[in-house]
Design an enzyme around this catalytic site. Sequence first.
Site, PDB file in Angstrom:
ATOM      1  N   GLY A  14      -5.881   7.887  -8.203  1.00 12.58           N
ATOM      2  CA  GLY A  14      -5.807   6.430  -8.387  1.00 12.58           C
ATOM      3  C   GLY A  14      -7.079   5.938  -9.062  1.00 12.58           C
ATOM      4  O   GLY A  14      -7.878   6.734  -9.592  1.00 12.58           O
ATOM      5  N   ASN A  42      -0.666   4.334  -6.230  1.00  8.58           N
ATOM      6  CA  ASN A  42      -0.475   2.898  -5.981  1.00  8.58           C
ATOM      7  C   ASN A  42      -1.254   2.066  -6.984  1.00  8.58           C
ATOM      8  O   ASN A  42      -0.848   0.960  -7.326  1.00  8.58           O
ATOM      9  CB  ASN A  42      -0.921   2.534  -4.565  1.00  8.58           C
ATOM     10  CG  ASN A  42       0.163   2.867  -3.557  1.00  8.58           C
ATOM     11  OD1 ASN A  42       1.348   2.753  -3.854  1.00  8.58           O
ATOM     12  ND2 ASN A  42      -0.248   3.293  -2.388  1.00  8.58           N
ATOM     13  N   ALA A  46      -0.010  -1.254  -9.244  1.00  2.70           N
ATOM     14  CA  ALA A  46      -0.570  -2.569  -8.884  1.00  2.70           C
ATOM     15  C   ALA A  46      -0.152  -3.622  -9.898  1.00  2.70           C
ATOM     16  O   ALA A  46      -0.276  -3.423 -11.102  1.00  2.70           O
ATOM     17  CB  ALA A  46      -2.087  -2.478  -8.797  1.00  2.70           C
ATOM     18  N   GLN A  47       0.345  -4.727  -9.379  1.00  4.99           N
ATOM     19  CA  GLN A  47       0.834  -5.780 -10.282  1.00  4.99           C
ATOM     20  C   GLN A  47      -0.207  -6.879 -10.467  1.00  4.99           C
ATOM     21  O   GLN A  47      -0.488  -7.304 -11.573  1.00  4.99           O
ATOM     22  CB  GLN A  47       2.114  -6.399  -9.708  1.00  4.99           C
ATOM     23  CG  GLN A  47       3.268  -5.445  -9.611  1.00  4.99           C
ATOM     24  CD  GLN A  47       4.504  -6.094  -8.976  1.00  4.99           C
ATOM     25  OE1 GLN A  47       4.527  -7.281  -8.676  1.00  4.99           O
ATOM     26  NE2 GLN A  47       5.523  -5.289  -8.756  1.00  4.99           N
ATOM     27  N   GLY A  48      -0.775  -7.348  -9.365  1.00  5.69           N
ATOM     28  CA  GLY A  48      -1.603  -8.557  -9.374  1.00  5.69           C
ATOM     29  C   GLY A  48      -2.769  -8.484 -10.343  1.00  5.69           C
ATOM     30  O   GLY A  48      -2.749  -9.076 -11.422  1.00  5.69           O
ATOM     31  N   ARG A 273      -2.381 -13.282   3.538  1.00  5.45           N
ATOM     32  CA  ARG A 273      -1.115 -12.554   3.711  1.00  5.45           C
ATOM     33  C   ARG A 273      -0.647 -12.417   5.148  1.00  5.45           C
ATOM     34  O   ARG A 273       0.542 -12.431   5.420  1.00  5.45           O
ATOM     35  CB  ARG A 273      -1.268 -11.138   3.136  1.00  5.45           C
ATOM     36  CG  ARG A 273      -1.237 -11.169   1.668  1.00  5.45           C
ATOM     37  CD  ARG A 273      -1.398  -9.820   1.075  1.00  5.45           C
ATOM     38  NE  ARG A 273      -1.570 -10.048  -0.355  1.00  5.45           N
ATOM     39  CZ  ARG A 273      -1.971  -9.155  -1.212  1.00  5.45           C
ATOM     40  NH1 ARG A 273      -2.256  -7.934  -0.809  1.00  5.45           N
ATOM     41  NH2 ARG A 273      -2.097  -9.446  -2.477  1.00  5.45           N
ATOM     42  N   GLU A 355      -8.627   3.496  -0.965  1.00  7.53           N
ATOM     43  CA  GLU A 355      -7.952   3.037   0.258  1.00  7.53           C
ATOM     44  C   GLU A 355      -8.150   3.963   1.456  1.00  7.53           C
ATOM     45  O   GLU A 355      -8.090   3.519   2.601  1.00  7.53           O
ATOM     46  CB  GLU A 355      -6.451   2.832  -0.032  1.00  7.53           C
ATOM     47  CG  GLU A 355      -5.736   2.037   1.048  1.00  7.53           C
ATOM     48  CD  GLU A 355      -4.293   1.723   0.702  1.00  7.53           C
ATOM     49  OE1 GLU A 355      -3.903   1.862  -0.482  1.00  7.53           O
ATOM     50  OE2 GLU A 355      -3.539   1.334   1.620  1.00  7.53           O
ATOM     51  N   SER A 371      -8.546  -4.783  -3.927  1.00  7.70           N
ATOM     52  CA  SER A 371      -8.497  -3.331  -3.686  1.00  7.70           C
ATOM     53  C   SER A 371      -8.827  -2.511  -4.932  1.00  7.70           C
ATOM     54  O   SER A 371      -9.567  -1.523  -4.839  1.00  7.70           O
ATOM     55  CB  SER A 371      -7.145  -2.904  -3.124  1.00  7.70           C
ATOM     56  OG  SER A 371      -6.122  -3.306  -3.974  1.00  7.70           O
TER      57      SER A 371
HETATM   58  C1  SIN Z   1       0.086  -8.421  -5.484  1.00 11.20           C
HETATM   59  O1  SIN Z   1       0.181  -8.381  -6.694  1.00 11.20           O
HETATM   60  O2  SIN Z   1       0.586  -9.294  -4.789  1.00 11.20           O
HETATM   61  C2  SIN Z   1      -0.652  -7.333  -4.813  1.00 11.20           C
HETATM   62  C3  SIN Z   1      -2.045  -7.373  -5.198  1.00 11.20           C
HETATM   63  C4  SIN Z   1      -2.855  -6.839  -4.076  1.00 11.20           C
HETATM   64  O3  SIN Z   1      -2.347  -6.156  -3.214  1.00 11.20           O
HETATM   65  O4  SIN Z   1      -4.028  -7.161  -4.032  1.00 11.20           O
END
Ligand code: SIN
Length: 527
Positions: A14, A42, A46-48, A273, A355, A371
């Site tokens: 990763g 992962n 990752a999207q965010g 969250r 992680e 992260s």
């Molecule tokens: C997300 O895109 O919601 C996840 C990003 C993250 O886990 O920090």
Amino acid sequence: MEIIETEVLIIGSGIAGLMAAEYLSSHKNVIVITKSKIEHSNSFMAQGGISAVITKEDSWQAHLSDTLLAGQFHNDRRKTEKLVREGHNVINTLSEWGVSFDRDDNGRLLLGKEGGHHRNRIVHAGGDQTGRKVMEALIHRVINRVRVETGQYAIDLLVESGICYGAFCKDEDGSLKIYKARHTILAGGGYAGIYAASSNKYGSDGSAICMAYRAGVELSDLEFVQFHPTIMKDKNESALITEAVRGEGGILSKSNGALIMDGVHPLKDLAPRDIVSRRLFEEIHNNNEKVYLDIRGISHFKRKFPGVTSLCQKAGISIETGLIPVSPGAHFTMGGIITDQFGRTSLQCLYAIGECANTGVHGANRLASNSLLEGAVFAKETADYILSTDKKRTESSSMPSFEWFSSENCIYEDELLEVKTIQSLMDKHAGICRQVNGLKTAEDALQPRTLRPFLLNQPFSAVKRFNMQTMAWLTVTSCMKRKESRGSHYRTDFPDSKKEWEQKRIKRSVFQDESLIAKKAAARVFN
Ligand code: SIN
């Protein structure tokens, strides 16, 4: 048995593993081993994005404050400060290494917002494809500079006289290899995969953490498992719907259109969250409601979120209706191998990053998009430390003695729980809401007969199951010990945070656990 020698062995591909590899490769021989393909991490999914202080209106102090607030002040403050001060440098480095972060027409970075952040500070690439863009650039850089071995499942660490010398691995066809190294870096991810409802596509079975545990390395904070509020579940797979969708105006609602987060938290849908996930859990499990992410207010959704659009299309969910069915699932694990700022663990020459490490920067609940940042920052710290130490160590000349190879320390695959059973015990008893009776039921079912069996003669599948069962048992028993609620750890029988638990860590060591298990067994015999 084949023996391969190198200066640095990195287990995991990763962001943390590959960044460490990149930093080290100019001066050291590096081998990266990974369970599956190099892209299967992962980080890649990752999207965010990566949170970083970019604008004048923002400050590292503000990022620190949001990180501590989300982590409910369980964070290691010094390391957290290091983390948030480095965001800008990480973005610059990755840009130099070829990552094209999204920018406006004037070349300014576009900044998104996610849960728990009071400012827009999420740097992203390809809309919601940040992980892919970052990892493609890293893979491109390291692939010709370090040796990457795919399909290698690391089984146990090679330890002699309190020093780590590498790891035993099995490849896909079952043959055993030894990777001997002066420095071993664990970058093998977390353990959210011990839950069935999870965003983690590629396993996350806790294998790196379990290997360290079996070698006597100290772990901490295992009860802190982050549940992401918006996982979309299709017949076969679960997929994350990035929080950035809520950052752009997505709203959580019930079937009748009622807004779920109204009146719950000042940040509403962008509350940390743990708070959003608990609220959703209440609606879904207690009130039998269906929950939707309403995206009707987001302009140019498909352009901004090409990844989410394609996930929905694959799952047969129409973006045009504007309602994506979601529920919370395990996403990230804050607990892991205790490390200092330089990634050092309690075992000499063994480091942990990403992680699988418990640096303490996330506290009881990680702030969104911290992260990838953590992986990048502590990969550099660890690589710099290794490069700066020039200790002459004598190579291990002999193989470690196999004193565990006795029949009572063997395990048999049929005495291990099935993966599905482990995951359903975790979902049911150690999920978003926990209480003593459920945790006790899970503990009784999960406790392995022995914590340190001889695993080298086991098939890949048995080692994986053993790791998952151990990781699940460690998580459940840590949940039992923390008799309060804090961050992601919520106990219905102890719903409040307690002063006496502030900054208190539940540490785990195999030596203590073995002696407790032995005492319990002896007590059963005498009763
Ligand atoms: C997300 O895109 O919601 C996840 C990003 C993250 O886990 O920090």
